[in-house]
Design a protein around this motif. Structure first.
Motif, PDB file in Angstrom:
ATOM      1  N   GLY A 316      -5.742  15.395  -0.259  1.00 21.22           N
ATOM      2  CA  GLY A 316      -5.148  16.557   0.640  1.00 21.22           C
ATOM      3  C   GLY A 316      -4.926  16.513   2.123  1.00 21.22           C
ATOM      4  O   GLY A 316      -3.650  16.064   2.269  1.00 21.22           O
ATOM      5  N   GLY A 372      -3.021  29.063   0.812  1.00 23.93           N
ATOM      6  CA  GLY A 372      -3.018  28.040  -0.103  1.00 23.93           C
ATOM      7  C   GLY A 372      -1.556  27.905  -0.464  1.00 23.93           C
ATOM      8  O   GLY A 372      -0.972  26.630  -0.448  1.00 23.93           O
ATOM      9  N   PRO A 373      -0.689  28.845  -0.843  1.00 26.04           N
ATOM     10  CA  PRO A 373       0.723  28.489  -1.151  1.00 26.04           C
ATOM     11  C   PRO A 373       1.491  27.973   0.096  1.00 26.04           C
ATOM     12  O   PRO A 373       2.457  27.127  -0.176  1.00 26.04           O
ATOM     13  CB  PRO A 373       1.400  29.688  -1.531  1.00 26.04           C
ATOM     14  CG  PRO A 373       0.000  30.553  -1.822  1.00 26.04           C
ATOM     15  CD  PRO A 373      -1.081  30.074  -1.223  1.00 26.04           C
ATOM     16  N   ASP A 376      -0.458  23.918   1.408  1.00 27.46           N
ATOM     17  CA  ASP A 376      -0.723  23.053   0.389  1.00 27.46           C
ATOM     18  C   ASP A 376      -0.283  21.712   0.884  1.00 27.46           C
ATOM     19  O   ASP A 376       0.939  21.666   0.698  1.00 27.46           O
ATOM     20  CB  ASP A 376      -0.439  23.477  -0.999  1.00 27.46           C
ATOM     21  CG  ASP A 376      -0.844  22.580  -1.990  1.00 27.46           C
ATOM     22  OD1 ASP A 376      -1.423  21.528  -1.763  1.00 27.46           O
ATOM     23  OD2 ASP A 376      -0.801  22.843  -3.309  1.00 27.46           O
ATOM     24  N   HIS A 378       0.255  19.093  -0.666  1.00 22.84           N
ATOM     25  CA  HIS A 378       0.981  18.306  -1.712  1.00 22.84           C
ATOM     26  C   HIS A 378       2.441  19.107  -1.786  1.00 22.84           C
ATOM     27  O   HIS A 378       3.441  18.552  -2.266  1.00 22.84           O
ATOM     28  CB  HIS A 378       0.364  18.444  -3.111  1.00 22.84           C
ATOM     29  CG  HIS A 378      -0.916  17.897  -2.994  1.00 22.84           C
ATOM     30  ND1 HIS A 378      -1.360  16.277  -2.759  1.00 22.84           N
ATOM     31  CD2 HIS A 378      -2.092  18.455  -3.250  1.00 22.84           C
ATOM     32  CE1 HIS A 378      -2.515  16.222  -3.111  1.00 22.84           C
ATOM     33  NE2 HIS A 378      -2.998  17.307  -3.223  1.00 22.84           N
ATOM     34  N   SER A 379       2.588  20.386  -1.184  1.00 21.56           N
ATOM     35  CA  SER A 379       3.863  20.945  -1.403  1.00 21.56           C
ATOM     36  C   SER A 379       4.414  21.593   0.016  1.00 21.56           C
ATOM     37  O   SER A 379       5.478  22.160   0.025  1.00 21.56           O
ATOM     38  CB  SER A 379       3.766  21.983  -2.511  1.00 21.56           C
ATOM     39  OG  SER A 379       2.792  22.909  -2.188  1.00 21.56           O
ATOM     40  N   GLY A 447     -10.756  22.604   0.391  1.00 18.91           N
ATOM     41  CA  GLY A 447      -9.270  22.812   0.339  1.00 18.91           C
ATOM     42  C   GLY A 447      -8.896  24.254   1.414  1.00 18.91           C
ATOM     43  O   GLY A 447      -9.511  24.975   1.655  1.00 18.91           O
ATOM     44  N   ALA A 449      -6.973  26.655   0.985  1.00 14.43           N
ATOM     45  CA  ALA A 449      -6.986  28.076   0.451  1.00 14.43           C
ATOM     46  C   ALA A 449      -8.213  28.687   1.120  1.00 14.43           C
ATOM     47  O   ALA A 449      -8.385  30.190   1.267  1.00 14.43           O
ATOM     48  CB  ALA A 449      -6.976  28.349  -0.916  1.00 14.43           C
TER      49      ALA A 449
END
Length: 485
Positions: A316, A372-373, A376, A378-379, A447, A449
């Motif tokens: 991450g 988190g959303p 993130d 990765h996105s 993480g 989030a």
């Protein structure tokens, strides 16, 4: 002249009809006639507003210049040993040192602010901050003097914390104790503008330097002009800004609320002891009312800068956004911070401090659910990161605005400087000092989030404090005695 309660400093009521207008001079210009209602002891309220705002702008500029350098400069020049994450955490630890010093500063400057007066103490805090920041710009690095470099940096950072510990409460009292009736939150909003203005100045200067000299935080060039000498410029510039701030503040008079308290013989020998003896409940409530504000700001600024510009990794890591681009995103978002301060100042006067802050705090808790959303690794994109920053800074403006009215309103005049300062700065230890460190650890270990969960938890504690606190909007600053929220 008319004061908030309608009485002069001698205790004699002064009729507004005797002196409806007052003439004063602005520098060497023509005389200016000011309505009596816009004067406090012959000083225009405009000058008081500027003095409170300019001073806090300068002090927050100094403070944020260090916060930015703690991520982009100090890990490379003052804590170079070990892996990059270890160096960053060590740098953030010295960043947090100032928050340990801030309650001590509120005790030190609060003592003199409650004993001698607001004006003299504010001048002293500005001098301490300016000198410490200027000296940071002259410090040798680890490669030049070894461990002495981070030790000196820690001393200067501690001094910054002492100064800011006395600055905020003094500026807040300067605004609230000279405000028109029913307009305290609006008046107290002006020194709060020093926070976003100082942030814009500090990060704007770093942005100009990066554009001019070139710097990549992901791949730093230790021999490049930015890390060789350019980083020192923001700190050295503080000398000019402090001179301006001193000029403005030395032209003030003492606040009428404090003057009346002295005439009534209410001055106490040890304000600190008085606060802990009789206002301990207000102290606890005020500290936790500020908790979410501090946690939110330093998560969305200092931690977000390190996470946003950090390298992407298999597990991450960071977002890998170039430092220059991320700095531009932060500067855009802080405009929303500044824009919300007048809004929340108006709302706090119209609907009350408590209701306004409860609604905003619930919003902060909901915001914590979207870390988190939006982030993130990765996105996440630059757009989603900007949305994250804008929402955070908007909430920051809404929660920060009423604080310079709420905390002073909890305490009587003879210990108001000390009590409001300790509450404000004790919250800085619980909310700000550890926020970047804890957030970095959570994001790395569990993480991003979980950083949102951390913010949500801090906001929940603030919500409890607000539910316990009584409304303070209609409290007279002259009548705050054994007020129990």
């Amino acid at each position: 002249m008319r004061f908030e309660s309608g009485w002069g400093t001698s205790g004699r009521r002064i009729s507004a009809s005797r002196w409806p207008l007052t003439t004063h001079h602005l520098g060497g210009c023509s005389p200016v006639t000011t309505p009596e209602s816009d004067l406090v002891d012959g000083v225009p309220r405009t000058r008081i507003v500027i003095a409170s705002m300019v001073g806090t702008t300068i002090e927050f500029y100094d403070f944020y210049a260090y916060a930015t350098a703690a991520v982009t400069v100090f890990p490379h020049l003052f804590f170079p040993k070990g892996n990059p994450t270890t160096a960053l955490l060590a740098s953030l630890a010295t960043f947090g040192l100032a928050f340990v010093a801030r309650p001590l500063g509120s005790i030190l400057f609060g003592h003199f602010g409650d004993r001698i007066g607001r004006k003299t103490t504010l001048v002293a805090s500005l001098l301490v901050m300016g000198i410490a920041t200027f000296l940071i710009g002259l410090l040798p690095t680890y490669h030049q003097v070894g461990l002495l470099a981070p030790a000196l940096l820690a001393v200067m950072r501690f001094s910054q914390g002492l100064a800011l510990g006395g600055e905020w409460s003094g500026a807040a009292l300067l605004a609230t104790e000279t405000a028109k009736p029913g307009k305290r939150a609006w008046a107290a909003m002006w020194p709060q503008l020093g926070a976003p203005f100082g942030f814009l100045l500090a990060n704007g200067v770093f942005l100009v330097l990066v554009l001019w000299l070139g710097h990549n935080n992901a791949s730093p060039d230790l021999d490049g002009p930015f890390l060789s000498w350019g980083w020192r410029i923001p700190f050295l510039l503080s000398a000019v800004m402090v001179a301006i701030g001193l000029y403005v503040r030395l032209r003030l008079t003492e606040t009428p609320v404090f003057a009346r308290a002295i005439e009534r013989g209410e001055r106490v020998r040890t304000p600190l002891a008085e606060v802990f003896r009789n206002q301990w409940r207000q102290l606890i409530i005020g500290t936790f009312v500020m908790l979410a504000t501090y946690t939110l700001f330093y998560v969305v600024t200092t931690w977000a800068l390190s996470f946003g510009t950090g390298k992407k990794a298999a597990n991450g890591g960071g977002l890998g956004i170039p430092y220059l681009e991320f700095l531009q995103l932060q500067l855009i978002s802080v405009l929303f911070f500044a824009a919300m301060l007048p809004v929340t100042g108006y709302l706090a006067d119209k609907f009350g401090r408590r209701v306004t802050l409860i609604v905003v705090t619930v919003g902060i808790m909901l915001y914590g659910c979207f870390f988190g959303p939006l982030l993130d690794p990765h996105s996440a994109t630059a757009t989603s990161t900007l949305v994250f920053l804008i929402i955070g800074m908007t909430l920051m403006g809404l929660t920060f605005g009423p604080m310079s009215a709420v905390l002073p309103e909890l305490f009587p005049t003879n210990v108001r400087y000390t009590g409001s300062g300790i509450a404000y700065n004790a919250a800085s230890i619980l909310g700000a000092a550890i926020a970047p460190f804890v957030a970095t650890w959570l994001a790395t270990s569990y993480g991003v989030a979980w950083v949102g969960v951390y913010l949500l938890s801090a906001a929940a504690l603030t919500l409890i404090a607000l539910l316990v606190m009584r409304e303070t909007r209609d409290t007279s600053l002259d009548d705050v005695g054994q007020f129990m929220p």
